[in-house]
Scaffold this active site. Structure first.
Site, PDB file in Angstrom:
ATOM      1  N   SER A 172       1.030  -0.905   0.307  1.00 21.96           N
ATOM      2  CA  SER A 172      -0.020   0.247  -0.113  1.00 21.96           C
ATOM      3  C   SER A 172       0.505   0.940  -0.208  1.00 21.96           C
ATOM      4  O   SER A 172       2.148   1.927   0.252  1.00 21.96           O
ATOM      5  CB  SER A 172      -0.760   0.299   1.508  1.00 21.96           C
ATOM      6  OG  SER A 172      -1.802   1.413   1.573  1.00 21.96           O
ATOM      7  N   TYR A 185      -2.210  -0.834  11.150  1.00 24.56           N
ATOM      8  CA  TYR A 185      -1.931  -0.598   8.957  1.00 24.56           C
ATOM      9  C   TYR A 185      -0.846   0.144   8.308  1.00 24.56           C
ATOM     10  O   TYR A 185      -0.528  -1.082   8.195  1.00 24.56           O
ATOM     11  CB  TYR A 185      -3.494  -0.098   8.776  1.00 24.56           C
ATOM     12  CG  TYR A 185      -4.007  -0.801   7.540  1.00 24.56           C
ATOM     13  CD1 TYR A 185      -4.389  -1.666   7.076  1.00 24.56           C
ATOM     14  CD2 TYR A 185      -3.244   0.247   6.063  1.00 24.56           C
ATOM     15  CE1 TYR A 185      -4.686  -1.707   5.641  1.00 24.56           C
ATOM     16  CE2 TYR A 185      -3.327  -0.017   5.362  1.00 24.56           C
ATOM     17  CZ  TYR A 185      -3.669  -0.780   5.166  1.00 24.56           C
ATOM     18  OH  TYR A 185      -4.056  -1.425   3.083  1.00 24.56           O
TER      19      TYR A 185
END
Length: 293
Positions: A172, A185
């Site tokens: 990501s 995260y």
């Protein structure tokens, strides 16, 4: 590093990126064939994993699909079969090492040697650090990074023996940049990016140039996992544009894919700013010391 040299490096990289893009407009990039390759995709029952499976099916790859959701992975498998692919679907919880190793043994014994591994499965919890539960933090690390290690350890030995394969890490932009209310995260995705870079370096050191690696780093995608997502890095992406970039990266053996692509420039800029701040802390201006005896 000298701030002036930082600026030169940034400008040189920017110019190179534009020149590379310009050349690609006129010189076709060589793309490899994935026909007949055995491709294993984790998290294939939804979102990017599902759409990636369709793209490999269109290219006559053989598919092994893993997902924790039985209905989702079976739906993906059925569509891939409709597209003409040979498909095997497995219900696997990628947060559990034992399930990964057990399913991997079944694949190797009953189906064959995986030559393209797409580590796509991921989970996310959006909350401030103190509101995020312990089990949520553990699950994000179990799925977003540890699962990558277990699957890679399971299938890499045969790739190394044959000096042939491709390992894809779906990470990501949050593995390069940070955002509030996603501390765990972001940390897990930073780990995934680091895993990709370290694995790439290790394979190079071992002389395994036939094993390619690719890391996908998009901004947030409209997959339904996060309601009303927003990011300072740009617009929310649709699944199709992310998968288009991913497939192009795999077929042309790109090591790092940012979506949108201009994020690599933003990353260089941020790194340059961080270095400037470090230099200022280490080397404060002379006037800060002018009254010191």
């Amino acid at each position: 590093m000298n701030p002036f040299l930082d600026l030169l490096l940034f400008l040189a990289t920017l110019i190179y990126s534009y020149l590379e893009a310009f050349v690609k407009l006129f010189v076709p990039v060589k793309r490899k064939s994935v026909s007949g390759e055995l491709v294993l995709i984790t998290g294939a029952g939804h979102g990017v994993g599902r759409a990636t499976a369709f793209e490999f099916a269109k290219r006559q790859s053989r598919l092994v699909l893993w997902d924790i959701n039985k209905h989702g992975v079976e739906d993906t498998a059925a569509e891939c079969e409709r597209l003409g692919a040979t498909v095997q679907a497995f219900v696997v919880d990628c947060s559990k090492r034992e399930e990964i190793y057990s399913a991997a043994e079944k694949v190797k014994k009953d189906i064959g040697d995986v030559s393209i591994l797409v580590n796509n499965a991921g989970v996310i919890t959006a909350a401030d650090l103190l509101s995020t539960q312990d089990h949520q933090i553990e699950r994000m690390f179990d799925v977003n990074i540890l699962a990558h290690m277990w699957t890679t350890r399971a299938f890499l030995p045969t790739m190394m023996k044959n000096n042939h394969g491709h390992i894809v890490t779906v990470a990501s932009a949050a593995g390069h940049f940070v955002t509030s209310f996603m501390v765990a995260y972001c940390s897990s995705k930073f780990a995934a990016v680091g895993f990709h870079k370290a694995l790439t370096e290790e394979l190079s050191t071992l002389g395994k140039d036939g094993i390619k690696t690719t890391c996908l780093c998009p901004v947030f995608i409209n997959t339904g996992f996060v309601k009303n997502p927003s990011t300072r890095l740009g617009k929310i992406l649709e699944i199709e544009e992310v998968v288009d970039a991913l497939m192009e990266g795999i077929l042309t053996n790109q090591k790092m894919i940012f979506v949108p692509s201009h994020l690599n420039i933003a990353l260089l800029s941020e790194l340059g700013t961080q270095r400037d701040m470090t230099l200022k802390r280490r080397n404060p201006g002379r006037d800060c010391f002018q009254n010191v005896p």
